[in-house]
Design an enzyme around this catalytic site. Structure first.
Site, short mmCIF file in Angstrom:
data_model
loop_
_atom_site.label_atom_id
_atom_site.label_comp_id
_atom_site.label_asym_id
_atom_site.label_seq_id
_atom_site.Cartn_x
_atom_site.Cartn_y
_atom_site.Cartn_z
N HIS A 98 35.26 25.00 -19.55
CA HIS A 98 35.12 24.74 -21.42
C HIS A 98 36.16 25.44 -21.78
O HIS A 98 36.51 26.55 -21.20
CB HIS A 98 33.93 25.15 -21.68
CG HIS A 98 33.83 25.00 -23.25
ND1 HIS A 98 33.60 23.67 -23.80
CD2 HIS A 98 33.58 25.78 -24.28
CE1 HIS A 98 33.53 23.71 -25.14
NE2 HIS A 98 33.61 25.14 -25.49
N CYS A 148 36.22 19.26 -24.72
CA CYS A 148 36.88 20.31 -25.21
C CYS A 148 38.19 20.42 -24.91
O CYS A 148 38.98 20.92 -25.89
CB CYS A 148 36.05 21.49 -24.34
SG CYS A 148 36.49 21.18 -22.80
N HIS A 195 35.83 25.18 -31.42
CA HIS A 195 35.82 24.48 -29.96
C HIS A 195 35.08 23.14 -30.41
O HIS A 195 34.37 22.91 -31.22
CB HIS A 195 35.26 25.34 -29.05
CG HIS A 195 34.00 25.92 -29.25
ND1 HIS A 195 32.94 25.69 -28.25
CD2 HIS A 195 33.16 26.15 -30.35
CE1 HIS A 195 31.94 26.18 -28.46
NE2 HIS A 195 31.98 26.53 -29.80
#
Length: 353
Positions: free
Chosen positions: A310, A257, A322
């Site tokens: 994240h 991420c 993402h």
């Protein structure tokens, strides 16, 4: 002769532990008994994921650090040979350990551990140290000779130098909650004591202290132009595969991420740190989101400490783009109406301004 060369001359069964400084001071030496152990299966939450080669030092089980890190998804690994220091990341948090050091760095926090050992050009950490570093509870199962990993950790093994305060800080809980979960009537804890961590579902990391830390912006473009550049760059990589701790060399084929957000923002002239928790220290906190804002989440299934785990990019229409561990680079529509992401949401930061 340098300490590195001396350490590399250790025998496989009896090793020498050097304490003190080598230059101009007395060196204390004592023999350690090192036993080789058969290759063990490593099981995470009961599922075998790999094999690992433990050793025993004076009766204590130690695991090869790099093997353990990779089994737990920390695939970005750097080694500084001069200082015998490792830095690893899973895309969420950087971990740094130095051979012989009794404190390791986890993000911007320090963790007390049994000193890692350097034997036959390999770094080893104790089961307790591995658990503290990787937010896991690691044990050796004598019945079948396997290494069992409970992740996220529901228990914590106290290390020398620990206090209830620093344990509560690492796991984003409170001293009172720790005492209540363990029926403690005082703040006294001892090395090797097993503490139950308070029921998660509760801990969530708040914004890192340096929440107004500026970002390096080499672009002279307007805010609107930068936002467009970020979103245009982000969409280019839809479909790329997710990999924990992906390296820069693996982009744009593989991302985690934060390596994804780092690359995307760099293409708009904005420099972000490598891992999501460090990215969360940049910019300013916002509640009314605009395109290009960074959204931060914890992941309860992986981390019991409620950490930033994240990061995604808000697209301006309720959606987030993402690098997802399940889908790779993808768009999640109506992200705050999505049950999973809404329950794990922490905060958002603005770095384009």
């Amino acid at each position: 002769m340098s300490i590195h060369r001396l350490l590399r001359k250790r025998k496989p069964i009896v090793a020498v532990l050097l304490l003190g400084f080598l230059l101009g001071q007395t060196v204390m030496v004592h023999a350690e008994k090192i036993e080789n152990v058969s290759t063990a299966a490593i099981a995470i939450n009961g599922k075998v994921v790999n094999g690992i080669n433990p050793i025993k030092i004076d009766g204590v089980y130690f695991l090869p650090f790099v093997q353990l890190a990779k089994a737990l998804g920390y695939n970005y690994i750097k080694f500084e040979e001069k200082t015998l220091t490792y830095e690893v990341t899973d895309g969420s948090t950087d971990i740094r350990i130095t051979m012989g050091g009794t404190q390791a760095k986890k993000g911007n926090e320090y963790v007390n551990i049994k000193a890692p050992r350097w034997i036959n050009n390999t770094a080893y950490v104790s089961l307790h140290a591995g658990g503290a570093l990787f937010n896991s509870y690691i044990t050796f199962k004598t019945e079948n000779g396997s290494i069992q990993v409970q992740k996220p950790a529901q228990q914590y093994i106290v290390h020398s130098g620990d206090t209830l305060w620093n344990i509560s800080r690492l796991h984003h809980t409170t001293i009172d909650a720790l005492k209540s979960a363990n029926n403690l009537t005082s703040n006294i804890i001892k090395d090797g004591q097993v503490l139950k961590l308070p029921n998660s579902g509760s801990p969530k990391e708040m914004e890192p202290v340096k929440e107004h830390e500026p970002v390096k912006d080499s672009s002279n473009a307007s805010v609107a132009t930068q936002r467009k550049k970020v979103l245009d760059a982000a969409k280019q990589y839809i479909g790329a595969v997710y990999k924990y701790g992906a390296t820069a060399a693996e982009a744009p084929r593989l991302f985690d991420c934060s390596s994804y957000t780092q690359l995307v923002f760099s293409q708009a002239g904005i420099s972000l740190p490598r891992v999501s928790r460090d990215q969360a220290s940049k910019g300013v906190a916002v509640t009314q989101l605009e395109a290009g804002d960074l959204m931060f989440f914890t992941i309860k299934d992986s981390y019991s400490d409620g950490r930033v785990a994240h990061v995604g990019i808000y697209m301006g229409d309720g959606s987030m783009i993402h690098a997802s561990s399940s889908l790779g680079v993808a768009i999640t529509k109506n992200v705050m109406q999505n049950r999973y992401w809404a329950s794990n949401y922490l905060f958002s930061k603005r770095v384009i301004k």
